[in-house]
Design an enzyme around this catalytic site. Structure first.
Site, short mmCIF file in Angstrom:
data_model
loop_
_atom_site.label_atom_id
_atom_site.label_comp_id
_atom_site.label_asym_id
_atom_site.label_seq_id
_atom_site.Cartn_x
_atom_site.Cartn_y
_atom_site.Cartn_z
N SER A 130 0.92 -1.14 0.03
CA SER A 130 -0.07 -0.11 0.00
C SER A 130 0.83 1.14 0.06
CB SER A 130 -1.08 0.12 1.21
OG SER A 130 -1.71 1.19 1.36
N PRO A 144 -4.57 11.94 7.20
CA PRO A 144 -5.78 11.14 7.90
C PRO A 144 -5.65 9.59 7.72
CG PRO A 144 -6.44 13.27 7.01
CD PRO A 144 -4.80 13.10 6.54
N LYS A 159 2.53 -3.86 7.64
CA LYS A 159 2.99 -3.93 6.01
C LYS A 159 4.49 -3.77 5.70
CE LYS A 159 -1.68 -3.65 3.93
NZ LYS A 159 -1.56 -5.04 3.13
N1 LIG Z 1 -8.57 -1.14 0.46
C1 LIG Z 1 -7.70 -0.19 -0.08
O1 LIG Z 1 -8.12 0.73 -0.49
C2 LIG Z 1 -6.49 -0.73 -0.26
C3 LIG Z 1 -5.26 0.49 -0.58
C4 LIG Z 1 -4.08 0.04 -0.79
C5 LIG Z 1 -3.63 -1.32 -0.59
N2 LIG Z 1 -4.46 -2.22 -0.11
C6 LIG Z 1 -3.97 -3.61 0.11
O2 LIG Z 1 -4.22 -4.12 -0.87
C7 LIG Z 1 -4.24 -5.78 -0.74
C8 LIG Z 1 -5.41 -6.30 -1.43
O3 LIG Z 1 -6.77 -5.61 -1.04
P1 LIG Z 1 -8.23 -6.00 -1.32
O4 LIG Z 1 -8.95 -5.04 -1.01
O5 LIG Z 1 -8.16 -6.57 -2.87
O6 LIG Z 1 -8.51 -7.15 -0.51
P2 LIG Z 1 -9.50 -7.99 0.40
O7 LIG Z 1 -10.59 -8.16 -0.85
O8 LIG Z 1 -9.83 -7.56 1.20
O9 LIG Z 1 -9.10 -9.63 0.05
C9 LIG Z 1 -8.17 -9.79 1.04
C10 LIG Z 1 -7.65 -11.41 0.81
O10 LIG Z 1 -6.84 -11.77 1.85
C11 LIG Z 1 -7.31 -13.34 2.36
N3 LIG Z 1 -6.92 -13.32 3.72
C12 LIG Z 1 -7.03 -12.81 4.74
N4 LIG Z 1 -6.49 -13.67 6.01
C13 LIG Z 1 -6.09 -14.62 5.17
C14 LIG Z 1 -5.06 -15.47 5.71
N5 LIG Z 1 -4.84 -15.68 7.11
N6 LIG Z 1 -4.69 -16.40 4.95
C15 LIG Z 1 -4.80 -16.24 3.76
N7 LIG Z 1 -5.40 -15.27 3.21
C16 LIG Z 1 -6.03 -14.40 3.99
C17 LIG Z 1 -8.73 -12.90 2.10
O11 LIG Z 1 -9.43 -14.26 2.09
P3 LIG Z 1 -11.02 -14.43 2.56
O12 LIG Z 1 -11.61 -14.33 0.87
O13 LIG Z 1 -11.09 -16.09 2.74
O14 LIG Z 1 -11.34 -13.46 3.50
C18 LIG Z 1 -8.90 -12.41 0.82
O15 LIG Z 1 -8.77 -13.45 -0.24
C19 LIG Z 1 -4.40 -5.64 0.81
O16 LIG Z 1 -3.07 -6.19 1.22
C20 LIG Z 1 -4.66 -4.30 1.28
O17 LIG Z 1 -4.32 -4.01 2.30
C21 LIG Z 1 -5.76 -1.98 0.10
#
Ligand SMILES: NC(=O)c1ccc[n+]([C@@H]2O[C@H](COP(=O)([O-])OP(=O)(O)OC[C@H]3O[C@@H](n4cnc5c(N)ncnc54)[C@H](OP(=O)(O)O)[C@@H]3O)[C@@H](O)[C@H]2O)c1
Length: 249
Positions: A130, A144, A159
């Site tokens: 991220s 924020p 991270k």
């Molecule tokens: N949201 C944002 O705006 C944002 C911005 C920048 C970066 N990011 C980062 O980008 C990445 C992808 O984000 P996303 O929103 O696409 O993710 P997401 O839809 O929340 O998916 C997360 C995935 O991680 C899996 N997971 C959680 N705990 C786990 C474990 N113990 N072992 C194996 N898998 C596990 C989940 O499995 P389940 O399907 O079984 O729950 C899901 O498949 C993340 O690292 C996030 O922090 C997010």
């Protein structure tokens, strides 16, 4: 067909190799799986819940769905990675009452995955992180987004520590740090900057998946940390050129 395989080794192989994706049922992970399959890669989709994996991922002869919980240690993960030649980490903790969840998944989980790569001899690792993970060093302590994302379980700190582990491990990495993720189709072109540069902006998950898939095929991405957002006014540039514009640290 690429002259260089996803491991970075010269190859005459006609078929793209097999890739393991941790977090394949996630919103970004699923897109990475789909894009890899559409390019003819073999995919080992790591999921926590096999039923969820089967119902949410496409049916494809090149797809194997395997159970992989990154919090369960590197032994089991090594089995899940199996014969894959590269690993993509697209996991992210699920919000819960467990304040340690970000550390269990986004820190120790990633460390376990890198250790598993070592066990099975996988030399290539693409990691979705991220922007703002290093916000404190960027003078963004009061941003924020930095405050919000660290409020629960110091997520960005977790991270950042995982990124440091990846870099120290010796594995050939590409760390992709996207801005705020959107499910909408791309609005604007990809902007790619070096680490600790971007502190705001958003990007479609489709584009994050594109960057991850290109990284697997593109030696210009090796041993680099890149930050990505999308901007309407940005010129459209090939991802290879964007990766080339980023210096190795
Ligand atoms: N949201 C944002 O705006 C944002 C911005 C920048 C970066 N990011 C980062 O980008 C990445 C992808 O984000 P996303 O929103 O696409 O993710 P997401 O839809 O929340 O998916 C997360 C995935 O991680 C899996 N997971 C959680 N705990 C786990 C474990 N113990 N072992 C194996 N898998 C596990 C989940 O499995 P389940 O399907 O079984 O729950 C899901 O498949 C993340 O690292 C996030 O922090 C997010």
């Amino acid at each position: 067909m690429e002259a260089t395989s996803s491991t970075g080794a010269e190859t005459k192989e006609e078929k793209p190799g097999k890739i393991f994706i941790a977090g394949s049922t996630g919103k970004t992970g699923k897109r990475i799986v789909e894009q890899l399959l559409s390019k003819g890669f073999g995919v080992r989709a790591g999921v926590r819940d096999l039923e969820k994996g089967r119902s949410s991922l496409p049916q494809n002869p090149n797809l194997q769905i395997v159970r992989a919980d990154v919090s369960e240690g590197s032994e089991k993960l090594a089995e899940a990675i199996g014969d894959a030649e590269a690993v993509v980490c697209a996991t992210g903790f699920k919000p819960s009452f467990d304040v340690f969840a970000p550390w269990k998944v986004d820190n120790f989980g990633t460390v376990n995955l890198v250790d598993a790569c070592r066990k099975v001899g996988v030399k290539r690792f693409v990691h979705v992180s991220s922007i703002l993970v290093n916000g404190a060093a960027m003078g963004q302590l009061l941003n924020p987004a930095y405050i919000f994302l660290n409020l629960f379980g110091l997520t960005l700190v977790a991270k950042l520590q995982a990124e440091k582990y990846i870099k120290r491990s010796g594995i050939n990495y590409t760390i992709i740090r996207p801005g705020g993720l959107k499910n909408d189709p791309p609005a604007g072109n990809i902007v790619m900057e070096p680490e600790d540069t971007l502190y705001q902006g958003s990007i479609s998950r489709d584009q994050v998946a594109e960057v991850a898939v290109e990284a697997l095929q593109c030696p210009e991405s090796f041993f680099k940390v890149v930050e990505i957002v999308a901007r309407i006014e940005a010129p459209e540039r090939p991802l290879k050129d964007l990766f080339s514009s980023i210096k190795k640290q």
